[in-house]
Scaffold this motif. Sequence first.
Motif, PDB file in Angstrom:
ATOM      1  N   THR A   1      -9.808   7.325  10.540  1.00  0.00           N
ATOM      2  CA  THR A   1      -9.192   8.306   9.579  1.00  0.00           C
ATOM      3  C   THR A   1      -8.817   9.660  10.530  1.00  0.00           C
ATOM      4  OG1 THR A   1     -10.111   7.662   7.456  1.00  0.00           O
ATOM      5  CG2 THR A   1      -9.246  10.183   7.822  1.00  0.00           C
TER       6      THR A   1
ATOM      7  N   THR B   1     -19.328   0.543   8.297  1.00  0.00           N
ATOM      8  CA  THR B   1     -17.855   0.837   7.612  1.00  0.00           C
ATOM      9  C   THR B   1     -17.612   2.297   7.374  1.00  0.00           C
ATOM     10  OG1 THR B   1     -18.237  -1.087   6.245  1.00  0.00           O
ATOM     11  CG2 THR B   1     -16.714   0.347   5.364  1.00  0.00           C
TER      12      THR B   1
ATOM     13  N   GLN C   1       0.808  -1.344   0.001  1.00  0.00           N
ATOM     14  CA  GLN C   1      -0.049   0.199   0.137  1.00  0.00           C
ATOM     15  C   GLN C   1       0.951   1.108   0.065  1.00  0.00           C
ATOM     16  OE1 GLN C   1      -2.781  -0.297   3.172  1.00  0.00           O
ATOM     17  NE2 GLN C   1      -3.137  -2.297   2.789  1.00  0.00           N
TER      18      GLN C   1
ATOM     19  N   HIS D   1      -7.560   0.216  14.401  1.00  0.00           N
ATOM     20  CA  HIS D   1      -8.787  -0.716  13.703  1.00  0.00           C
ATOM     21  C   HIS D   1      -9.245  -1.809  14.796  1.00  0.00           C
ATOM     22  CE1 HIS D   1     -10.951  -2.330  10.292  1.00  0.00           C
ATOM     23  NE2 HIS D   1     -10.760  -3.378  10.782  1.00  0.00           N
TER      24      HIS D   1
ATOM     25  N   GLU E   1     -14.476   3.836   9.566  1.00  0.00           N
ATOM     26  CA  GLU E   1     -13.487   4.434   8.629  1.00  0.00           C
ATOM     27  C   GLU E   1     -13.272   5.893   8.975  1.00  0.00           C
ATOM     28  OE1 GLU E   1     -14.045   3.287   4.660  1.00  0.00           O
ATOM     29  OE2 GLU E   1     -13.473   1.455   4.692  1.00  0.00           O
TER      30      GLU E   1
ATOM     31  N   TYR F   1      -7.310   5.545   4.416  1.00  0.00           N
ATOM     32  CA  TYR F   1      -7.912   4.905   3.249  1.00  0.00           C
ATOM     33  C   TYR F   1      -7.848   5.722   1.847  1.00  0.00           C
ATOM     34  CZ  TYR F   1     -10.096   2.003   6.539  1.00  0.00           C
ATOM     35  OH  TYR F   1     -10.123   1.212   7.696  1.00  0.00           O
ATOM     36  N   GLU F   2      -7.047   6.557   1.774  1.00  0.00           N
ATOM     37  CA  GLU F   2      -6.567   7.257   0.646  1.00  0.00           C
ATOM     38  C   GLU F   2      -5.618   6.683  -0.342  1.00  0.00           C
ATOM     39  OE1 GLU F   2      -5.706  11.436   1.234  1.00  0.00           O
ATOM     40  OE2 GLU F   2      -7.886  11.785   1.991  1.00  0.00           O
ATOM     41  N   GLU F   3      -5.715   6.559  -1.560  1.00  0.00           N
ATOM     42  CA  GLU F   3      -4.771   5.835  -2.267  1.00  0.00           C
ATOM     43  C   GLU F   3      -3.383   6.764  -2.335  1.00  0.00           C
ATOM     44  OE1 GLU F   3      -4.903   2.829  -3.654  1.00  0.00           O
ATOM     45  OE2 GLU F   3      -6.775   2.622  -2.865  1.00  0.00           O
TER      46      GLU F   3
ATOM     47  N   HIS G   1      -2.312   2.160  11.946  1.00  0.00           N
ATOM     48  CA  HIS G   1      -3.808   1.604  11.490  1.00  0.00           C
ATOM     49  C   HIS G   1      -4.342   0.493  12.145  1.00  0.00           C
ATOM     50  CE1 HIS G   1      -6.457   1.411   7.817  1.00  0.00           C
ATOM     51  NE2 HIS G   1      -7.090   1.588   8.775  1.00  0.00           N
TER      52      HIS G   1
ATOM     53  N   HIS H   1     -17.669  -3.241  10.484  1.00  0.00           N
ATOM     54  CA  HIS H   1     -17.798  -2.901   9.272  1.00  0.00           C
ATOM     55  C   HIS H   1     -18.511  -4.034   8.522  1.00  0.00           C
ATOM     56  CE1 HIS H   1     -14.078  -5.437   8.674  1.00  0.00           C
ATOM     57  NE2 HIS H   1     -13.479  -4.586   9.695  1.00  0.00           N
TER      58      HIS H   1
END
Length: 146
Positions: free
Chosen positions: A132, A124, A94, A108, A128, A144-146, A104, A118
């Motif tokens: 974040t 979910t 990732q 989580h 999330e 969760y950002e690319e 994370h 979720h």
Amino acid sequence: DLQLALVDETIPDKAKFQLWADTAAVACLCADKELVIRVVDAQESAEMNDRYRQKSGPTNVLSFPFEDPPGVKTSILGDLVICASVVQREAEEQYKSSDAHWAHMLVHGVLHLCGYDHVDQSGTEQMESLETSILTGLGFPPPYEE
């Protein structure tokens, strides 16, 4: 309590685990609770994933919430089991820093112990969003950002 079932230079130190767990617990109103974090290898993770989730192979984090016995109030939140090799592999895949992905996974897992899940779209999105908020508050990029 932090239990290391293996020695690996990619595993963050106890102070980082403490900070990340405390921050997540405060954010989900589960502060002043105790939890055990066990860092394991792929074999132990796969065995536990099969035994408790009936899924094959190792997984990044397993959460085991503690349920107080009837009539007894404890400060125990539960146990987390984190697989070091899976977390490290996912971080690389990732393009995340090792610490960002460890944080994370810990956040989580703590949220699961506090009752978040979720299993549907609403849960979910809520989980999330909170993850974040916690992680960016700790100085990490949004997970969760690319």
